[in-house]
Design an enzyme around this catalytic site. Structure first.
Site, PDB file in Angstrom:
ATOM      1  N   ASP A 289      -7.884  -3.544  -1.456  1.00  0.00           N
ATOM      2  CA  ASP A 289      -6.798  -2.584  -0.332  1.00  0.00           C
ATOM      3  C   ASP A 289      -6.196  -1.858  -1.191  1.00  0.00           C
ATOM      4  OD1 ASP A 289      -7.228  -3.681   2.177  1.00  0.00           O
ATOM      5  OD2 ASP A 289      -5.179  -5.467   1.688  1.00  0.00           O
ATOM      6  N   ILE A 290      -5.284  -1.590  -2.231  1.00  0.00           N
ATOM      7  CA  ILE A 290      -4.713  -1.447  -2.844  1.00  0.00           C
ATOM      8  C   ILE A 290      -5.431   0.138  -3.313  1.00  0.00           C
ATOM      9  CG2 ILE A 290      -3.304  -0.605  -5.772  1.00  0.00           C
ATOM     10  CD1 ILE A 290      -3.250  -3.891  -5.601  1.00  0.00           C
TER      11      ILE A 290
END
Length: 402
Positions: free
Chosen positions: A162-163
């Site tokens: 996600d990051i």
């Protein structure tokens, strides 16, 4: 005050981590990022961790520096306003960032019919559009199997994909905006979470290692793969990570600890060259035994006194509390950090953008908006609606304020 992305306007329709992080990355550099949520908040609005008053710290920390608009997106009138905000005129506007389903009112064809140079950044789970989240992508990446001491998978708590996806989205958005400046044309840019994972695994060499060497990286606990590094317990029950990737770092360990001759004797005994990463890796057990005894006889404070400024690559293990209380990097001494009011608490330590530009001011961190805090101002400023028209939208339940 001018910041590097001042003047750029992005509309974000999102939830959870990747797209909100991409939008916040741009907002912290000065872009006007307007997050549109349904009235009452999206599915991530109450996610843990929460403050005592019920506010989601998770939501707040991913939406700092943005403006918030709340619309009845389940109604034609609410969707029409959202479309108008996304496609509003302005040479630095007409940009949409989303990780939510885009069929119907928010698909690229529909929106680009209203603004031909529209830029749309769209995150999906898999490249074919099917669903996936960080947890389902991570389990397939190989990393949980390579983590730990055996083949039982270990799921780390860092949402790495996600990051990484959020940062890819912000990079892709800026690339598309630069292309539009040159050509005058917008475009849809797509990114899938699983492709972010695959790109990362491939870029680190693990796909090639399987195909070229028929080798699958085994679980090795906290040992550094292919080089020298591991955690060591101190006399006061703390742990430190010590790493030597270069020869300079390797020799610094011996000099700082006074163990140069003892460590050097491992090479002839193991028949390896300790001036190579490969040699140190193969002799790591012998080396670790020596360093274990040295660390076990000293407290963390004593080890820090020896290692700081010595050229040794090392760091203490910390929980989140120790990070906040004890690490000077996580304090107002760091120019990235600031103090904001968060969930009625004043002076909450908060990071801004980690990027520092030599010829532009660093934007100080700001708190996340209240849900719908900027609805009226945004509709007035961007769509030119009068107070009377905005009041009627409130009365009809089409929009909401804070």
């Amino acid at each position: 005050m001018e910041h590097v992305l001042s003047g750029l306007r992005v509309v974000e329709v999102s939830a959870f981590i990747a797209a909100p992080l991409g939008g916040m990355t741009l907002a912290q550099l000065g872009a006007d990022v307007i997050r549109i949520d349904p009235i009452g908040g999206n599915i991530d609005y109450r996610r843990w961790p929460r403050a005592p008053n019920g506010d989601s710290l998770y939501w707040a920390c991913l939406n700092r520096s943005k403006r918030s608009v709340a619309l009845a997106l389940d109604t034609p009138a609410g969707r029409e306003i959202a479309q108008a905000l996304i496609t509003a005129p302005g040479k630095d506007a007409g940009i949409l960032l989303t990780n939510l389903p885009t069929s119907g009112w928010m698909d690229y064809m529909t929106l680009s019919a209203k603004r031909a140079d529209l830029i749309m950044l769209r995150l999906t789970g898999n490249y074919d559009g099917s669903g996936a989240v960080d947890y389902t992508v991570n389990c397939a990446s190989g990393f949980p199997i390579a983590t730990g001491l055996d083949e039982v998978p270990v799921n780390h708590v860092l949402p790495a994909w996600d990051i990484a996806a959020g940062l890819y989205l912000s990079t892709g958005l800026l690339a598309a905006e630069r292309a539009r400046v040159r050509s005058g044309s917008g475009q849809e840019v797509t990114l899938s979470l699983s492709d972010v994972m695959l790109a990362s695994v491939g870029n680190l060499g693990y796909l090639a290692d399987v195909q070229v060497n028929n080798n699958v990286r085994p679980p090795m606990g906290n040992d550094l793969y292919g080089a020298l590094g591991r955690d060591f317990k101190t006399a006061d029950g703390r742990r430190v990570m010590i790493v030597a990737i270069s020869n300079r770092q390797w020799h610094a360990i011996g000099k700082a600890t006074g163990l140069t001759n003892v460590l050097a004797s491992v090479g002839p005994r193991m028949n390896v060259d300790l001036n190579s990463e490969t040699g140190r890796f193969h002799a790591r057990r012998e080396i670790f035994n020596i360093l274990e005894a040295w660390c076990a006889a000293r407290s963390l404070t004593e080890i820090a006194a020896v290692f700081d400024g010595s050229g040794v690559l090392w760091g203490p293990y910390q929980d989140f509390g120790q990070l906040v209380r004890d690490d000077p990097r996580c304090s107002l001494a760091n120019p990235m950090m600031g103090a904001v009011v968060q969930s009625t608490v004043d002076g909450v330590l908060t990071p801004g953008s980690p990027l520092g530009f030599g010829k532009a001011s660093r934007r100080q961190p700001t708190a996340a908006p209240a849900l719908g805090q900027h609805t009226d101002a945004v509709l007035s400023e961007i769509l030119g609606l009068s107070d009377s028209a905005i009041g009627k939208l409130h009365d009809a339940g089409t929009i909401a304020g804070a």
